[in-house]
Design a protein around this motif. Sequence first.
Motif, mmCIF file in Angstrom:
data_model
loop_
_atom_site.group_PDB
_atom_site.id
_atom_site.type_symbol
_atom_site.label_atom_id
_atom_site.label_comp_id
_atom_site.label_asym_id
_atom_site.label_seq_id
_atom_site.Cartn_x
_atom_site.Cartn_y
_atom_site.Cartn_z
ATOM 1 N N GLY A 1 0.944 -1.195 -0.125
ATOM 2 C CA GLY A 1 -0.008 -0.010 -0.083
ATOM 3 C C GLY A 1 0.723 1.259 0.033
ATOM 4 N N PHE A 2 2.370 0.993 0.115
ATOM 5 C CA PHE A 2 2.908 2.389 0.214
ATOM 6 C C PHE A 2 2.919 3.029 -1.547
ATOM 7 C CE2 PHE A 2 4.232 0.401 4.042
ATOM 8 C CZ PHE A 2 4.343 1.535 4.923
ATOM 9 N N GLY A 3 2.691 2.142 -2.286
ATOM 10 C CA GLY A 3 2.674 2.669 -3.677
ATOM 11 C C GLY A 3 4.061 2.166 -4.632
ATOM 12 N N ASP A 4 3.903 2.259 -5.977
ATOM 13 C CA ASP A 4 4.751 1.632 -6.427
ATOM 14 C C ASP A 4 5.999 2.656 -7.007
ATOM 15 O OD1 ASP A 4 6.578 0.652 -8.599
ATOM 16 O OD2 ASP A 4 4.971 0.023 -9.606
ATOM 17 N N LEU A 5 7.139 2.425 -6.431
ATOM 18 C CA LEU A 5 8.105 3.406 -6.554
ATOM 19 C C LEU A 5 8.784 3.692 -7.802
ATOM 20 C CD1 LEU A 5 10.750 1.850 -3.921
ATOM 21 C CD2 LEU A 5 9.348 4.106 -3.648
ATOM 22 N N LYS A 6 8.505 2.590 -8.678
ATOM 23 C CA LYS A 6 8.914 3.030 -10.239
ATOM 24 C C LYS A 6 8.020 4.103 -10.712
ATOM 25 C CE LYS A 6 10.269 -1.577 -11.502
ATOM 26 N NZ LYS A 6 9.775 -2.907 -12.203
ATOM 27 N N VAL A 7 6.912 4.107 -10.466
ATOM 28 C CA VAL A 7 5.912 5.160 -11.036
ATOM 29 C C VAL A 7 5.983 6.410 -10.105
ATOM 30 C CG1 VAL A 7 3.487 5.553 -11.220
ATOM 31 C CG2 VAL A 7 4.138 3.196 -11.617
ATOM 32 N N GLU A 8 6.034 6.395 -8.862
ATOM 33 C CA GLU A 8 6.036 7.588 -8.045
ATOM 34 C C GLU A 8 7.117 8.353 -7.900
ATOM 35 O OE1 GLU A 8 4.130 6.820 -4.465
ATOM 36 O OE2 GLU A 8 2.294 5.996 -5.405
ATOM 37 N N LEU A 9 8.565 7.755 -8.075
ATOM 38 C CA LEU A 9 9.631 8.463 -7.695
ATOM 39 C C LEU A 9 10.652 8.320 -8.635
ATOM 40 C CD1 LEU A 9 9.673 7.840 -3.880
ATOM 41 C CD2 LEU A 9 9.698 9.953 -5.133
ATOM 42 N N GLY A 10 10.276 7.690 -9.785
ATOM 43 C CA GLY A 10 11.246 7.484 -10.878
ATOM 44 C C GLY A 10 12.382 6.412 -10.516
ATOM 45 N N GLU A 11 12.173 5.463 -9.756
ATOM 46 C CA GLU A 11 12.950 4.537 -9.163
ATOM 47 C C GLU A 11 13.199 3.533 -10.724
ATOM 48 O OE1 GLU A 11 15.300 1.970 -8.095
ATOM 49 O OE2 GLU A 11 14.955 3.346 -6.429
ATOM 50 N N THR A 12 14.393 3.263 -10.681
ATOM 51 C CA THR A 12 14.963 2.384 -11.888
ATOM 52 C C THR A 12 15.184 0.900 -11.686
ATOM 53 O OG1 THR A 12 16.901 3.362 -11.931
ATOM 54 C CG2 THR A 12 15.448 4.293 -13.459
ATOM 55 N N VAL A 13 15.462 0.718 -10.351
ATOM 56 C CA VAL A 13 16.079 -0.708 -10.126
ATOM 57 C C VAL A 13 15.067 -1.631 -10.128
ATOM 58 C CG1 VAL A 13 16.779 -1.991 -7.904
ATOM 59 C CG2 VAL A 13 17.531 0.499 -8.090
ATOM 60 N N PRO A 14 15.455 -2.789 -10.768
ATOM 61 C CA PRO A 14 14.591 -3.834 -11.200
ATOM 62 C C PRO A 14 14.112 -4.652 -10.044
ATOM 63 C CG PRO A 14 16.481 -4.369 -12.024
ATOM 64 C CD PRO A 14 16.862 -3.157 -11.550
ATOM 65 N N LEU A 15 12.906 -5.134 -9.807
ATOM 66 C CA LEU A 15 12.776 -5.929 -8.613
ATOM 67 C C LEU A 15 12.861 -7.222 -9.193
ATOM 68 C CD1 LEU A 15 8.992 -4.697 -7.715
ATOM 69 C CD2 LEU A 15 11.244 -4.386 -6.404
ATOM 70 N N ALA A 16 13.441 -8.137 -8.238
ATOM 71 C CA ALA A 16 13.930 -9.530 -8.568
ATOM 72 C C ALA A 16 13.131 -10.421 -7.448
ATOM 73 C CB ALA A 16 15.003 -9.735 -8.267
ATOM 74 N N ASP A 17 12.645 -11.642 -7.902
ATOM 75 C CA ASP A 17 12.120 -12.341 -7.318
ATOM 76 C C ASP A 17 12.705 -13.034 -6.081
ATOM 77 O OD1 ASP A 17 9.759 -12.635 -8.687
ATOM 78 O OD2 ASP A 17 10.138 -14.409 -9.682
ATOM 79 N N ALA A 18 13.923 -13.124 -6.049
ATOM 80 C CA ALA A 18 14.799 -13.621 -5.179
ATOM 81 C C ALA A 18 16.251 -12.954 -4.990
ATOM 82 C CB ALA A 18 15.211 -14.951 -5.179
ATOM 83 N N ALA A 19 16.740 -12.575 -3.989
ATOM 84 C CA ALA A 19 18.040 -11.895 -3.934
ATOM 85 C C ALA A 19 19.184 -12.704 -4.613
ATOM 86 C CB ALA A 19 18.682 -11.848 -2.454
ATOM 87 N N ASN A 20 19.058 -13.859 -4.601
ATOM 88 C CA ASN A 20 19.845 -14.902 -5.409
ATOM 89 C C ASN A 20 19.656 -14.897 -6.975
ATOM 90 O OD1 ASN A 20 21.707 -16.388 -3.935
ATOM 91 N ND2 ASN A 20 20.257 -17.972 -3.201
ATOM 92 N N ASP A 21 18.706 -14.288 -7.372
ATOM 93 C CA ASP A 21 18.676 -14.095 -8.800
ATOM 94 C C ASP A 21 19.365 -13.201 -9.418
ATOM 95 O OD1 ASP A 21 16.879 -16.027 -8.518
ATOM 96 O OD2 ASP A 21 15.071 -14.597 -8.841
ATOM 97 N N ILE A 22 19.911 -12.120 -8.534
ATOM 98 C CA ILE A 22 20.749 -11.160 -9.039
ATOM 99 C C ILE A 22 21.960 -10.932 -8.512
ATOM 100 C CG2 ILE A 22 18.850 -9.392 -9.912
ATOM 101 C CD1 ILE A 22 18.931 -8.274 -7.328
ATOM 102 N N SER A 23 22.972 -10.362 -9.183
ATOM 103 C CA SER A 23 24.505 -10.376 -8.637
ATOM 104 C C SER A 23 24.432 -9.660 -7.284
ATOM 105 C CB SER A 23 25.601 -9.939 -9.774
ATOM 106 O OG SER A 23 25.194 -8.483 -9.801
ATOM 107 N N GLU A 24 25.450 -9.852 -6.660
ATOM 108 C CA GLU A 24 25.751 -9.162 -5.428
ATOM 109 C C GLU A 24 26.080 -7.808 -5.696
ATOM 110 O OE1 GLU A 24 29.113 -10.715 -3.133
ATOM 111 O OE2 GLU A 24 29.091 -9.000 -1.717
ATOM 112 N N GLU A 25 26.493 -7.473 -6.594
ATOM 113 C CA GLU A 25 26.686 -5.884 -7.132
ATOM 114 C C GLU A 25 25.495 -5.199 -7.378
ATOM 115 O OE1 GLU A 25 28.666 -8.299 -9.063
ATOM 116 O OE2 GLU A 25 30.037 -8.169 -7.410
ATOM 117 N N GLU A 26 24.883 -6.061 -8.305
ATOM 118 C CA GLU A 26 23.185 -5.378 -8.514
ATOM 119 C C GLU A 26 22.503 -5.012 -7.220
ATOM 120 O OE1 GLU A 26 20.874 -6.639 -12.216
ATOM 121 O OE2 GLU A 26 21.965 -8.522 -11.470
#
Length: 548
Positions: free
Chosen positions: A251-276
Amino acid sequence: MSEIETDQNASFDAIIVGAGFAGMHMLHQLRQMGLTARIYETADNVGGTWYWNRYPGARCDAESVAYSYSWDEDLEQEWEWTERYSTQPEILRYAIHVSERFDLRKDIRFERRVTAIHYNEGANRWDVATDQGDSASAHYVIMATGCLSVPALPDIAGLDDYKGNRYQASQWPHEEVDFTGQHVGVIGTGSSAIQAIPVMARQAAQLTVFQRTPNFSVPAQNRPLDDDWVAGFKKNYRGHRHNQKYGLNSGFGDLKVELGETVPLADAANDISEEELLAGMEARWQQGGATFLSLVMDSMIDDDSNALFANFIHNKIRETVKDPETAEALCPTTHPVGSRRICVDIDYFETYNRDNVSLVNLLKNPIERITETGIQLADGHVELDSLVLATGFDAMTGALARIDIQGEGGEKLLDKWEAGPRTYMGLMMSGFPNLFTITGPGSPSVLSNMMVSIEMHVEFISKCIANAADKGADKVQVTKSNEDWWVNHVNEVANATLYRKGGSWYLGANIKGKPRVFMPYASGVGPYRELCEKVMDQDFRGFEFVAA
Ligand code: FAD
Ligand code: NAP
C-alpha cells in the motif's frame, strides 16, 4: 471536561466507535448510502492516532501523497501536503479539514468512551453505552477503535515514584514541551522514539536513551514537496492509487511510478548479482522510506536474503555512528529486518554523534528501578529532569478488549479471544452478527500503509451492508467454521514468512500475559484486496445474510 450532551435511548442504523481516519471514512460512506450513523470518540477532536501522538518529530512513514484518503478526487487535488512525510500537526489539520468539509462533526459525539456493546437478540440490535451515560442502539456496529490506540506502560519498578516531568509519546500534552537546559531520558527505541530522539536531542542539555532492543531504521530522506513534482503526481492520482491498492508494496505505492525508481525488482536476492543487489539497496537507501525491503520479493521469506539487507543496514550504522561501541549496540541482531515494522527516520543514527546524547545498552546495564530523581541502573544512577516513555501499545486487540462486548448468548469477546483474536478476514467474528471491525486482527492492517487497508475495509463493509439491504436480510454473520479456516490460513501465511521471528507487538509479545499469536495477515495488501473483491463478486462468499 466540558458539559456534554448525551444520547438517551437514541436509535441509529449504525454506531461507529472511534473518529480516526477509519471512523470518519465509515461515517461518510454510510451517510452516502442514506443510513443514520453516530460516532462516539474519547478524544475531543477527530484524528485518532494523529490527535494523541503529539511527541516531537511525529510524522507519517508512508509518503503524504499516499497516506491520505483516495475517495474524494477534489479533496485529493486541493489538499496541499508540504513535505514528503507530513508532520503530526499537518496530518491532524487534514483530519479536521475532512471532518469539516464533509460535515461529519454533527454526527460525532466527542469526549466519551464506549464502555459496553451488547447484542440484543430479540431486537437484533446492538445496545451501546458510554462512560458519559449515553445510551443508544443500532442495527450495525463498526469498530474503528484503532490498532495502536491503547498505550502500554513499561513494567519497571518505581515508575510512579518518579517526581520529575513524565511524558508518554502516545499521550503527549497539547501545549509545547520545552526541554531546553534539561537532562532528559527516553525509554524505548521503537518508531516513536526513533522519530522523537533527534528532535529532543537538539533541545535538551543532555539526552540519555535507554535501549533494550535496537531496531532497524531506514532514512526517510524527507524534503519539502516540490510544486512541479506534486502537479505531475496529481495528474495521475488514479494510477498511483491503483498501484497502492494492487501493487506489491503493502500500500505504500509503486516506487517505479512515483519516484522514478529504476532498480528492477527480483523474485529472490539470489537471482541478481551481489553488485546489483548492493547497488539496488544503496539506491533505495538514498531514495529513502519504508519500501527498502521490497527490492526483492524474498526478503521477508528467506533468512539468507533477509540477512543481506540486515548486514547492509548494520554497515550503514557503523559508517554513521562514530563511537564503535555505540554503533554495535545500535545494530539489531536478534530479529530479522522487517519482522518488526521497519522504522523510518530523520538523522536518527547521526544523533548519537552529538556530545549531548548517550546510549545506555540495557542488555548490558539493565534498569533496576525508577527513582524519585531518575533511573537506577545495575551500574550507576542517571539523574533526569524529564522522563519520556515511548514504550508502545497494547496493539490490535487492546482497544476492543477494553470494551465489554457481548454477542449472541451473552458471549463475551474477551472470552472468545482468550487464546488470541479470531476473526473471518479481519472483518467479523462468529457469534457477533452485524458487528464489523476495520483493520481487525487477521487483516493486513499494521503491515501496510494503513490508509489503504482502512479504505479496503470501509468499502467492503459498506457493500456488505448494501448487499444485506438488497436481499432484505437483517443479519450479516460469519460461521465458526469459516472463522477457524481463516485463523488457520492467517497462521499458515505468517509461518511462511519471517515475521514470527520478530518477537514484537505483532505477536502480542510486548504485553504481559497476552497470548502469543501473530495478529495481522501477512499476504500483502494487493492479494488481500483481490481476495476481498473475489468474495464480493461471489455474493459475499463466506458471509451469511439472514432474514429475521
Ligand atoms: P486510530 O487513529 O487509532 O483511531 C481510533 C480512535 O478510536 C481513537 O481516536 C480513539 O480515541 C478511539 N477509541 C478507541 N477506543 C474507544 C472507545 N472505547 N470509545 C470511544 N473511542 C474510542 N500507519 C501508517 O500506515 N503510516 C504511518 O505513517 C503511521 N504512523 C503512525 C504513527 C504513530 C505514532 C502511530 C501510533 C501509528 C501510526 N500508524 C501509521 C498507524 C495508524 O494508527 C493508522 O495509520 C491510522 O491512523 C489508524 O486510524 P484508525 O482510525 O483505524 O485508528
Ligand atoms: P514499539 O515499537 O512497541 O516500541 C516500544 C519500545 O519500548 C521498544 O523499544 C521496547 O523495547 C521499549 N520498551 C517497552 N518496555 C520496556 C521496558 N520495560 N524497558 C525498556 N524498554 C522497553 O512502540 P512505538 O515506537 O510506539 O511504535 C509502535 C508502532 O506504531 C510502530 O511499530 C508503527 O507501526 C507505529 N508508529 C509509526 C510511526 C511512523 O513512523 N510514522 C511512528 C510511531 C509509531 P523492546 O523492543 O525491547 O520491548
